[in-house]
Design an enzyme around this catalytic site. Structure first.
Site, PDB file in Angstrom:
ATOM      1  N   TRP A  26      -5.359   2.428  -3.490  1.00  0.00           N
ATOM      2  CA  TRP A  26      -5.182   3.792  -2.981  1.00  0.00           C
ATOM      3  C   TRP A  26      -4.721   4.706  -4.100  1.00  0.00           C
ATOM      4  O   TRP A  26      -5.124   5.871  -4.171  1.00  0.00           O
ATOM      5  CB  TRP A  26      -4.155   3.795  -1.844  1.00  0.00           C
ATOM      6  CG  TRP A  26      -3.863   5.163  -1.295  1.00  0.00           C
ATOM      7  CD1 TRP A  26      -4.552   5.825  -0.315  1.00  0.00           C
ATOM      8  CD2 TRP A  26      -2.797   6.044  -1.681  1.00  0.00           C
ATOM      9  NE1 TRP A  26      -3.986   7.052  -0.065  1.00  0.00           N
ATOM     10  CE2 TRP A  26      -2.902   7.216  -0.894  1.00  0.00           C
ATOM     11  CE3 TRP A  26      -1.764   5.964  -2.605  1.00  0.00           C
ATOM     12  CZ2 TRP A  26      -2.015   8.282  -1.012  1.00  0.00           C
ATOM     13  CZ3 TRP A  26      -0.886   7.016  -2.728  1.00  0.00           C
ATOM     14  CH2 TRP A  26      -1.018   8.164  -1.940  1.00  0.00           C
ATOM     15  N   HIS A  27      -3.896   4.196  -4.986  1.00  0.00           N
ATOM     16  CA  HIS A  27      -3.355   5.030  -6.056  1.00  0.00           C
ATOM     17  C   HIS A  27      -4.393   5.362  -7.113  1.00  0.00           C
ATOM     18  O   HIS A  27      -4.278   6.406  -7.778  1.00  0.00           O
ATOM     19  CB  HIS A  27      -2.159   4.326  -6.719  1.00  0.00           C
ATOM     20  CG  HIS A  27      -0.879   4.494  -5.977  1.00  0.00           C
ATOM     21  ND1 HIS A  27      -0.454   3.614  -5.008  1.00  0.00           N
ATOM     22  CD2 HIS A  27       0.067   5.469  -6.036  1.00  0.00           C
ATOM     23  CE1 HIS A  27       0.710   4.017  -4.521  1.00  0.00           C
ATOM     24  NE2 HIS A  27       1.051   5.140  -5.118  1.00  0.00           N
ATOM     25  N   GLY A  28      -5.380   4.522  -7.326  1.00  0.00           N
ATOM     26  CA  GLY A  28      -6.345   4.846  -8.355  1.00  0.00           C
ATOM     27  C   GLY A  28      -7.483   3.851  -8.421  1.00  0.00           C
ATOM     28  O   GLY A  28      -7.359   2.694  -8.007  1.00  0.00           O
TER      29      GLY A  28
END
Length: 466
Positions: free
Chosen positions: A305-307
């Site tokens: 989700w973060h990257g």
């Protein structure tokens, strides 16, 4: 300020008109970055609002799954398509061209918020709100582009509450105080550490032992004050409009375990993954092995989700494995002395952040290798060998210091703030006498304003990229 004045003027005329003004202002705020992605935000809002109504009436798991898939596919196209293509090219020796899509601001945040809305609609936990109120819930500009992740049950009742039509002097004063503290965290502290972190990561192949630790700890401090600073600014702005956004940080570097860290860091993301992924997977109700698998799944999702990169996957899995070990350790009643528990937790978090920041796995390994390369630790010219990258003298209040000493002083001071000082929310609950409070806020405003005008042109919030 213009939005604030216009909104409360219009509340005296018509509350719905005031909310419409706030929605349009939020859309303008979002468009200022890149108007090309405004239709994406509008389409997402309209689709999910009416799809939520359909789910409330149909109660179909198939329709719920389809709605979630649509949201995930949109997020996946913009955020992960190049990552997917590059991995296909690597695995199958193909040469498909990358799309080089520009990531729409806030897409990860407003996608998760709307997935939560669809799930709650399916469970009949959402009320029949208007499209205007729903649009305001999603687009409210303080939290639109970098969170915190908010939920309709927390936010929508506030937007339709007639009591929030009135100007609240206490909320304005507290909101300004929280906003200024957040702004100072960002431009005064995070951006200072960013220069040193960037210098180290840009020269990752040449770092010596001490430089490796300066680099990693600089990013650890940068990320803390950057993301918590933005969260403070969002909460402060929201409070000025009588909207209480959820707390997203609660002094996470004080944590004595990795599980406690995740109860304190990015709290709204942890709550989302727990409620909408961990519990539906079975949580801890289906045996120990299944519990640990579920933990690893939610941390893998948190990482991706973060990257879009293997560095984020590795970062997420490291935290997942650490959480499983922590859970097993606690299950058998083992305890560590307080300082040792904090020391291990903080250093694990610091080491894992290297993968979070690095642009590639190779760069992360170069930084980590330097941090644990002690070959020259006992040599007579140790300092001369270790500080080539950070040897430049720096000016501070008219005095010249070796940069490494200045960095060390800043790290000690900021770590002390993170560990021992009251956090922003705790400070906002204190009742200063009017004179002391005015001086305190005026000093912060003066310092933050000076730094903004001298540095903000090159400033960027880290979580804008997620």
């Amino acid at each position: 300020m213009n939005v604030f004045i216009g909104y409360f003027i219009l509340t005296k005329v018509n509350f719905s008109l005031a909310k419409l003004f706030l929605v349009l202002s939020s859309f303008f705020f979002y468009s200022w970055w890149n108007i090309a992605y405004l239709p994406l935000l509008l389409g997402s809002i309209v689709f999910n609002y009416f799809y939520g109504k359909l789910l409330s009436s149909k109660q179909s798991k198939f329709l719920l799954t389809l709605g979630i898939i649509v949201n995930v596919l949109v997020l996946g196209y913009f955020k992960y398509m190049d990552f997917f293509i590059s991995n296909v090219n690597f695995l199958f020796s193909t040469n498909y061209g990358l799309l080089h899509l520009l990531l729409p601001l806030g897409i990860s945040f407003f996608t998760f918020q709307q997935i939560a809305y669809l799930v709650d609609s399916h469970r009949k936990e959402s009320k029949d709100y208007s499209i205007l109120d729903y649009s305001l819930f999603i687009s409210f500009f303080p939290q639109l582009i970098a969170g915190p992740i908010v939920y309709h049950k927390e936010m929508l009742p506030q937007f339709v509450n007639n009591e929030n039509q009135r100007i609240n002097i206490q909320n304005i004063a507290t909101g300004i105080f929280i906003f200024i503290l957040g702004l100072f965290k960002k431009v005064g502290i995070a951006d200072t550490f960013a220069k040193w972190a960037n210098l180290g990561f840009d020269n990752s192949a040449d770092l010596a032992f001490l430089e490796g630790w300066i680099t990693s700890l600089s990013y650890t401090m940068q990320l803390y004050f950057d993301f918590s600073g933005y969260s403070d600014m969002a909460i402060g702005l929201g409070l000025m409009f009588n909207i209480r956004l959820p707390l997203n940080f609660n002094s996470p570097y004080k944590s004595l375990s990795i599980q406690e860290f995740w109860r304190r860091w990015h709290m709204t993301l942890n709550q989302f993954l727990t409620k909408y992924l961990y519990f539906p997977l079975g949580g801890s109700r289906k045996g120990a092995i299944r519990t640990y698998i579920n933990i690893l799944i939610i941390f893998a999702v948190s990482g991706i989700w973060h990257g879009a990169g293997w560095t984020f996957v590795i970062w997420g899995m490291l935290h997942g494995i650490a959480s499983c070990i922590n859970r097993l350790w606690s299950k058998y009643g083992f305890r560590l002395p307080t300082f040792l528990a904090w020391f291990l937790t903080f250093n694990f978090v610091n080491i894992a952040w290297v993968f979070f920041r690095a642009t590639s796995v190779n760069q992360a390994m170069e930084v980590l290798s330097s941090m644990f390369n002690v070959n020259n630790l006992l040599s007579s010219n140790y300092l001369a060998q270790q500080l080539m990258l950070f040897h430049t003298p720096t000016e501070f209040f008219g005095h010249s210091f070796s940069l490494v000493y200045f960095i060390t002083l800043m790290m000690a001071l900021c770590l002390g703030i993170a560990l021992f000082a009251k956090n922003t929310w705790e400070l906002s609950q204190l009742r200063f006498n009017s004179g002391l409070g005015a001086v305190y806020v005026a000093a912060l405003i003066t310092i933050a304003t000076y730094i903004v005008f001298t540095n903000f042109s090159s400033s960027e919030f880290i979580y804008f990229n997620f």
